[in-house]
Motif scaffolding. Structure first.
Motif, PDB file in Angstrom:
ATOM      1  N   ILE A 116       4.570  -2.634   2.310  1.00 34.08           N
ATOM      2  CA  ILE A 116       4.384  -2.277   0.898  1.00 34.08           C
ATOM      3  C   ILE A 116       2.940  -1.854   0.697  1.00 34.08           C
ATOM      4  O   ILE A 116       2.016  -2.583   1.081  1.00 34.08           O
ATOM      5  N   ILE A 117       2.740  -0.685   0.101  1.00 37.94           N
ATOM      6  CA  ILE A 117       1.383  -0.236  -0.213  1.00 37.94           C
ATOM      7  C   ILE A 117       1.225  -0.181  -1.724  1.00 37.94           C
ATOM      8  O   ILE A 117       1.919   0.580  -2.405  1.00 37.94           O
ATOM      9  N   ARG A 118       0.348  -1.026  -2.238  1.00 39.83           N
ATOM     10  CA  ARG A 118       0.006  -0.975  -3.671  1.00 39.83           C
ATOM     11  C   ARG A 118      -1.096   0.064  -3.830  1.00 39.83           C
ATOM     12  O   ARG A 118      -2.172  -0.080  -3.263  1.00 39.83           O
ATOM     13  N   ILE A 119      -0.809   1.092  -4.615  1.00 37.47           N
ATOM     14  CA  ILE A 119      -1.702   2.244  -4.740  1.00 37.47           C
ATOM     15  C   ILE A 119      -2.206   2.316  -6.173  1.00 37.47           C
ATOM     16  O   ILE A 119      -1.412   2.368  -7.113  1.00 37.47           O
ATOM     17  N   PHE A 120      -3.535   2.317  -6.348  1.00 28.22           N
ATOM     18  CA  PHE A 120      -4.088   2.403  -7.698  1.00 28.22           C
ATOM     19  C   PHE A 120      -5.195   3.437  -7.747  1.00 28.22           C
ATOM     20  O   PHE A 120      -5.725   3.870  -6.722  1.00 28.22           O
ATOM     21  N   ASP A 121      -5.531   3.842  -8.960  1.00 29.01           N
ATOM     22  CA  ASP A 121      -6.673   4.726  -9.184  1.00 29.01           C
ATOM     23  C   ASP A 121      -7.512   4.117 -10.286  1.00 29.01           C
ATOM     24  O   ASP A 121      -6.989   3.652 -11.298  1.00 29.01           O
ATOM     25  N   ALA A 122      -8.821   4.141 -10.095  1.00 33.65           N
ATOM     26  CA  ALA A 122      -9.715   3.490 -11.056  1.00 33.65           C
ATOM     27  C   ALA A 122      -9.620   4.096 -12.453  1.00 33.65           C
ATOM     28  O   ALA A 122      -9.888   3.412 -13.447  1.00 33.65           O
ATOM     29  N   MET A 133       1.344   8.092  -2.545  1.00 29.13           N
ATOM     30  CA  MET A 133       2.722   7.702  -2.866  1.00 29.13           C
ATOM     31  C   MET A 133       3.714   8.526  -2.053  1.00 29.13           C
ATOM     32  O   MET A 133       4.669   7.992  -1.473  1.00 29.13           O
ATOM     33  N   LYS A 134       3.495   9.830  -2.004  1.00 26.47           N
ATOM     34  CA  LYS A 134       4.403  10.728  -1.283  1.00 26.47           C
ATOM     35  C   LYS A 134       4.538  10.323   0.182  1.00 26.47           C
ATOM     36  O   LYS A 134       5.655  10.208   0.720  1.00 26.47           O
ATOM     37  N   TYR A 135       3.407  10.066   0.844  1.00 25.65           N
ATOM     38  CA  TYR A 135       3.467   9.779   2.271  1.00 25.65           C
ATOM     39  C   TYR A 135       3.874   8.338   2.564  1.00 25.65           C
ATOM     40  O   TYR A 135       4.440   8.055   3.627  1.00 25.65           O
ATOM     41  N   THR A 136       3.620   7.424   1.636  1.00 22.69           N
ATOM     42  CA  THR A 136       4.149   6.063   1.803  1.00 22.69           C
ATOM     43  C   THR A 136       5.666   6.113   1.899  1.00 22.69           C
ATOM     44  O   THR A 136       6.272   5.500   2.801  1.00 22.69           O
ATOM     45  N   LYS A 137       6.289   6.853   1.002  1.00 22.02           N
ATOM     46  CA  LYS A 137       7.744   6.963   1.008  1.00 22.02           C
ATOM     47  C   LYS A 137       8.228   7.768   2.221  1.00 22.02           C
ATOM     48  O   LYS A 137       9.221   7.416   2.869  1.00 22.02           O
ATOM     49  N   TYR A 138       7.511   8.814   2.562  1.00 29.58           N
ATOM     50  CA  TYR A 138       7.913   9.681   3.669  1.00 29.58           C
ATOM     51  C   TYR A 138       7.952   8.904   4.990  1.00 29.58           C
ATOM     52  O   TYR A 138       8.842   9.104   5.825  1.00 29.58           O
ATOM     53  N   GLY A 140       8.409   5.689   5.313  1.00 27.45           N
ATOM     54  CA  GLY A 140       9.280   4.531   5.265  1.00 27.45           C
ATOM     55  C   GLY A 140       8.709   3.292   4.610  1.00 27.45           C
ATOM     56  O   GLY A 140       9.309   2.210   4.701  1.00 27.45           O
ATOM     57  N   GLY A 141       7.589   3.407   3.938  1.00 27.42           N
ATOM     58  CA  GLY A 141       7.014   2.259   3.233  1.00 27.42           C
ATOM     59  C   GLY A 141       7.509   2.168   1.799  1.00 27.42           C
ATOM     60  O   GLY A 141       8.185   3.072   1.293  1.00 27.42           O
ATOM     61  N   VAL A 142       7.171   1.076   1.149  1.00 27.66           N
ATOM     62  CA  VAL A 142       7.479   0.872  -0.267  1.00 27.66           C
ATOM     63  C   VAL A 142       6.238   1.251  -1.072  1.00 27.66           C
ATOM     64  O   VAL A 142       5.155   0.704  -0.843  1.00 27.66           O
ATOM     65  N   ALA A 143       6.402   2.199  -1.998  1.00 29.44           N
ATOM     66  CA  ALA A 143       5.280   2.665  -2.816  1.00 29.44           C
ATOM     67  C   ALA A 143       5.213   1.862  -4.108  1.00 29.44           C
ATOM     68  O   ALA A 143       6.043   2.042  -5.008  1.00 29.44           O
ATOM     69  N   GLU A 144       4.251   0.962  -4.178  1.00 30.83           N
ATOM     70  CA  GLU A 144       4.040   0.170  -5.395  1.00 30.83           C
ATOM     71  C   GLU A 144       2.884   0.812  -6.158  1.00 30.83           C
ATOM     72  O   GLU A 144       1.722   0.669  -5.788  1.00 30.83           O
ATOM     73  N   ALA A 172       7.718   6.219  -7.691  1.00 25.30           N
ATOM     74  CA  ALA A 172       7.319   4.840  -7.387  1.00 25.30           C
ATOM     75  C   ALA A 172       8.555   3.985  -7.134  1.00 25.30           C
ATOM     76  O   ALA A 172       9.617   4.186  -7.748  1.00 25.30           O
ATOM     77  N   ASP A 173       8.431   3.024  -6.222  1.00 25.06           N
ATOM     78  CA  ASP A 173       9.505   2.063  -5.968  1.00 25.06           C
ATOM     79  C   ASP A 173       9.331   0.810  -6.830  1.00 25.06           C
ATOM     80  O   ASP A 173      10.310   0.134  -7.157  1.00 25.06           O
TER      81      ASP A 173
END
Length: 466
Positions: A116-122, A133-138, A140-144, A172-173
């Protein structure tokens, strides 16, 4: 009052944010591995164990390779999802990277064990999340996808609900409400979680700290509103600037419709191990008991606890500790002039440093940091509110503003890093380390590839990352 009857899921931060928040990210891999068999049986939704400041701290202070840590944890936790924190287009560094570097970093993170990758922007600029997000899903990861929670004239409940809806549209997942400064008060949490759950079909994950002493109540009210997952920390590294304690929330919900199902006996066994780690870090002067105190100044100034420590350090260096409250009063003014960015890495450091300069020079905006100019020019993305144009003009003159996604201006750069690090970095992972930390990583790798490593090379300096 309750709208959701499923068991509340728990992400434990003991292997990442808990010790980052309390002990300057100094927990070693050898401190973690003995507890992994118990943690693996505990039944957590996930364990946050990588990303944030751990990557830099491994190399800079612990003489460890962060990729080797991840692989070791993956092997030791075969039945538990592993989670990391990623700063969107900034990855784990402090500037935007080209899309090819973001893609490879995400790919390698998942290959080496992250689920699972939690992705944020300041700035909550969703354009800065889309590539990761795009490549996390591509791969096979979970895009949080995370919302950086803050309070300002432009940040209200509808703003955050609309942001959550936009993140769902982007694929987003999971939606995370990332309350880095413990500003989300309990009844506001109930209202916000309820509103997002009505408009978004994804699971909602809430992250807060206990800096202001409200974290446990925030989680309880969020649970009543139907939040799906919350972040807690095992008690030896819980509370204060860290997350609320796992065991306390598990005990509170036991026998209720939101019962977590976690075994308090197993949690107690894991906590017994980490009490020993906490004692060592206290004895070494790294874990300061002050971080366990409640600091309600955060509610007054909306400044995260880590940022306060940074300010005190800057003022000490300038022999101007007596100007502390002047700086605290200046921070909200700078933030307003800069268009109300949330105060989280890197914007918290940028706004805080500018406030210090304004106070110490006794002339507001006589001098700007390079980073302040970058924020006002649009290098970090779109600012959420209206910028003070007089301040912007003083900072960047008639320079052209960046209105596109900042990374669109960057050419592919991985091959350039690969060529620069020839003879130093031996793998793609090591090249990525050098790309993000061009001073720290090459020095670390030179020592790593020298056989055997001289124990005297290990860096002992104490520092704090936010």
């Amino acid at each position: 009052m309750a709208t959701e009857q499923k068991p509340l899921k728990i992400t434990d931060t003991i292997l990442r944010d808990a010790h980052q928040s309390q002990a300057a990210t100094r927990m070693r891999t050898e401190d973690m591995l003995p507890a992994c068999e118990i943690l693996n049986k505990a039944g957590y939704y996930s364990l946050e164990c990588w990303g944030g400041a751990t990557y830099d701290a491994c190399m800079r202070f612990l003489n460890e390779d962060p990729w080797e840590r991840l692989r070791a944890l993956r092997k030791a936790l075969p039945d538990t999802k592993l989670q990391m924190l990623l700063r969107g287009q900034n990855l784990l560094g402090y500037k935007h990277y080209a899309d090819d570097v973001v893609e490879l970093f995400v790919k390698k993170s998942i290959e080496n064990g992250i689920d699972i990758i939690r992705i944020f922007d300041a700035l909550n600029d969703v354009r800065n999340l889309q590539c990761a997000m795009k490549y996390t899903k591509y791969y096979g990861g979970v895009a949080e996808a995370a919302i950086s929670y803050t309070i300002s004239p432009v940040h209200n409940e509808e703003y955050f609900v609309e942001l959550a809806m936009r993140l769902e549209e982007m694929g987003a997942d999971i939606i995370c409400i990332k309350d880095m400064a413990n500003l989300l008060l309990p009844y506001n949490a109930f209202s916000l979680v309820s509103a997002i759950k009505k408009r978004v079909s994804l699971p909602v994950h809430l992250h807060t700290h206990n800096t202001t002493g409200t974290g446990d109540m925030t989680y309880l009210l969020a649970a009543e509103a139907g939040v799906d997952i919350v972040d807690t920390a095992l008690s030896p590294f819980a509370n204060g600037t860290s997350q609320p304690a796992t065991e306390s929330l598990v005990a509170t919900l036991k026998g209720t419709p939101r019962d977590t199902g976690l075994d308090l006996g197993l949690l107690s066994d894991a906590a017994a191990h980490f009490r020993g780690v906490a004692k060592r870090l206290k004895d070494e002067g790294i874990l300061d008991p002050k971080v366990l105190n409640v600091d309600t100044n955060t509610l007054l100034y909306q400044v995260p606890g880590g940022m306060l420590s940074n300010l005190i350090s800057q003022l000490k260096q300038a022999k101007a500790e007596d100007r502390y409250y002047d700086v605290l009063a200046e921070i909200p003014k700078v933030r307003a002039d800069f268009g109300y960015p949330p105060l989280v890495t890197p914007t918290s450091q940028i706004v805080g440093s500018q406030a210090v300069i304004n106070v110490l020079t006794r002339q507001r905006y006589k001098t700007f940091t390079k980073e302040s100019k970058g924020v006002l020019r649009g290098e970090y993305g779109a600012l959420p509110g209206k910028v003070n144009e007089e301040v912007r003009a003083a900072a960047i003159g008639d320079e052209e503003l960046i209105t596109c996604r900042p990374a669109d201006l960057l050419e592919p750069e991985f091959e350039k890093y690969k060529e620069e690090m020839r003879g130093i970095a031996e793998t793609d992972e090591e090249i990525l380390s050098c790309a993000m930390f061009p001073k720290t990583a090459p020095d670390f790798l030179k020592k790593k590839h020298k056989k055997p490593t001289d124990p005297e090379d290990e860096v002992k300096t104490i520092s704090v990352f936010y």
